[in-house]
Write a protein that holds these residues in place. Structure first.
Motif, short mmCIF file in Angstrom:
data_model
loop_
_atom_site.label_atom_id
_atom_site.label_comp_id
_atom_site.label_asym_id
_atom_site.label_seq_id
_atom_site.Cartn_x
_atom_site.Cartn_y
_atom_site.Cartn_z
N LEU A 77 -2.17 48.73 -0.04
CA LEU A 77 -2.86 47.53 0.44
C LEU A 77 -2.72 47.39 1.96
CD1 LEU A 77 -1.97 44.93 -2.34
CD2 LEU A 77 -4.23 45.90 -1.85
N THR A 78 -1.54 47.71 2.49
CA THR A 78 -1.31 47.64 3.94
C THR A 78 -2.20 48.63 4.67
OG1 THR A 78 1.00 46.96 3.61
CG2 THR A 78 0.41 47.85 5.76
N GLU A 79 -2.29 49.86 4.13
CA GLU A 79 -3.14 50.88 4.76
C GLU A 79 -4.60 50.48 4.71
OE1 GLU A 79 -2.14 54.38 2.60
OE2 GLU A 79 -0.29 54.77 3.72
N THR A 80 -5.01 49.89 3.58
CA THR A 80 -6.40 49.44 3.44
C THR A 80 -6.70 48.33 4.44
OG1 THR A 80 -6.37 49.97 1.08
CG2 THR A 80 -8.10 48.48 1.84
N ARG A 81 -5.75 47.39 4.59
CA ARG A 81 -5.93 46.28 5.54
C ARG A 81 -6.00 46.81 6.97
NH1 ARG A 81 -2.52 43.19 8.64
NH2 ARG A 81 -3.22 41.06 9.09
N GLN A 82 -5.14 47.79 7.32
CA GLN A 82 -5.15 48.35 8.67
C GLN A 82 -6.47 49.07 8.94
OE1 GLN A 82 -2.85 47.92 11.07
NE2 GLN A 82 -4.32 48.96 12.41
#
Length: 285
Positions: A77-82
């Motif tokens: 989720l963090t990578e997707t948000r970034q």
């Protein structure tokens, strides 16, 4: 991302139940006597303890697997948000550059549309009206302003410099007013746009990169200005026309880096600006 097989602990647990039920069934049907069954059951007391331990270990293992899977999901989720932020920043910068370069193009059209005329002596009692266009108008009107300042000193009237500027400005306000407003809006657009780098964590480095990004675009604008345009900007921003809002932007982004100081009315006029108007200085955090 590699997905975890969360059904493995459940399969082990089901297999353990089947084994326990099988042993119970065997003991019930094959051992008819209660005493024999008790003796047989006592033999498997240690086995029962092992099964209980395995069940508890299976529970702990399941919890650890779930924790790992949740952590992997959080990272994903963090990578997707970034990735979304990066894409959004790219689109935002593209929109800015589209507006910025359109305004630069408008700047050139405004300059090309400025015109004036002057009467030139051609011999005898003859004069000729000569049309002046574009950047040549800035040069002509600037020397007209300087001559009025010199005349003011020579006659001993000593009117305020800014007052003389504003009087002279009225004659060119129709063209120059549009010009100044557009230049101001270009610099203001750059100043208010957030070129933020999400990869940089250190706040000081973010501030430095943000300034350098904005300085890059104001430098593009500065390269479009002729000497006499910058001289007009110089004296315009010392009057009520630009003192409050325009002058701070000039000083922040070193707009007068290449201004011909030898053409100032007085050398000390440059002291009315901060040094940052003439020299690039990265603001401290």
């Amino acid at each position: 991302m590699k997905k975890l097989n969360s059904n493995s602990p459940l399969n082990v647990f089901i297999l353990m139940i089947i084994i326990v039920l099988s042993i119970w069934t065997i003991s019930f049907f094959l051992l008819k006597d209660n005493c024999d069954r008790g003796t047989f059951g006592d033999m498997f007391g240690a086995v029962n303890a092992i099964f209980s331990g395995l069940a508890f270990a299976g529970l702990i293992f399941t919890i650890l697997l779930q924790k790992e899977e949740l952590e992997l999901q959080r990272i994903e989720l963090t990578e997707t948000r970034q990735e979304f932020i990066t894409q959004n920043n790219t689109l935002k910068k593209q929109r800015f550059e589209n507006t910025f370069f359109n305004m630069i193009e408008l700047h050139h059209k405004i300059v090309e549309g400025i015109d004036s005329s002057e009467r030139r002596f051609v011999g005898g009692n003859n004069y000729q009206i000569v049309a002046i266009k574009g950047r040549d108008v800035f040069e002509k009107e600037y020397y007209n302003f300087i001559s009025k300042l010199k005349h003011n000193e020579e006659t001993g009237t000593f009117k305020d410099r800014n007052e003389i500027y504003l009087e002279n400005y009225k004659s060119v306000q129709t063209d120059f007013g549009h010009y100044f407003r557009n230049v101001y809006r270009i610099i203001k657009l750059v100043d208010t746009t957030d070129f933020y780098s999400n990869e940089i964590v250190d706040e000081k480095k973010v501030d430095e990169q943000l300034f350098l990004e904005k300085y890059k675009y104001t430098s593009i604008l500065r390269s479009q200005l002729s000497d006499y345009e910058t001289l007009w900007l110089f004296y315009n921003c010392l009057t009520k026309n630009g003192l409050e809002n325009f002058k701070p932007l000039i000083e922040r982004y070193c707009i007068f880096k290449n201004i011909p100081k030898d053409k100032f009315f007085k050398p000390e006029d440059g002291n009315e600006y901060k040094k940052t108007a003439f020299e690039k200085t990265i603001p401290s955090a």
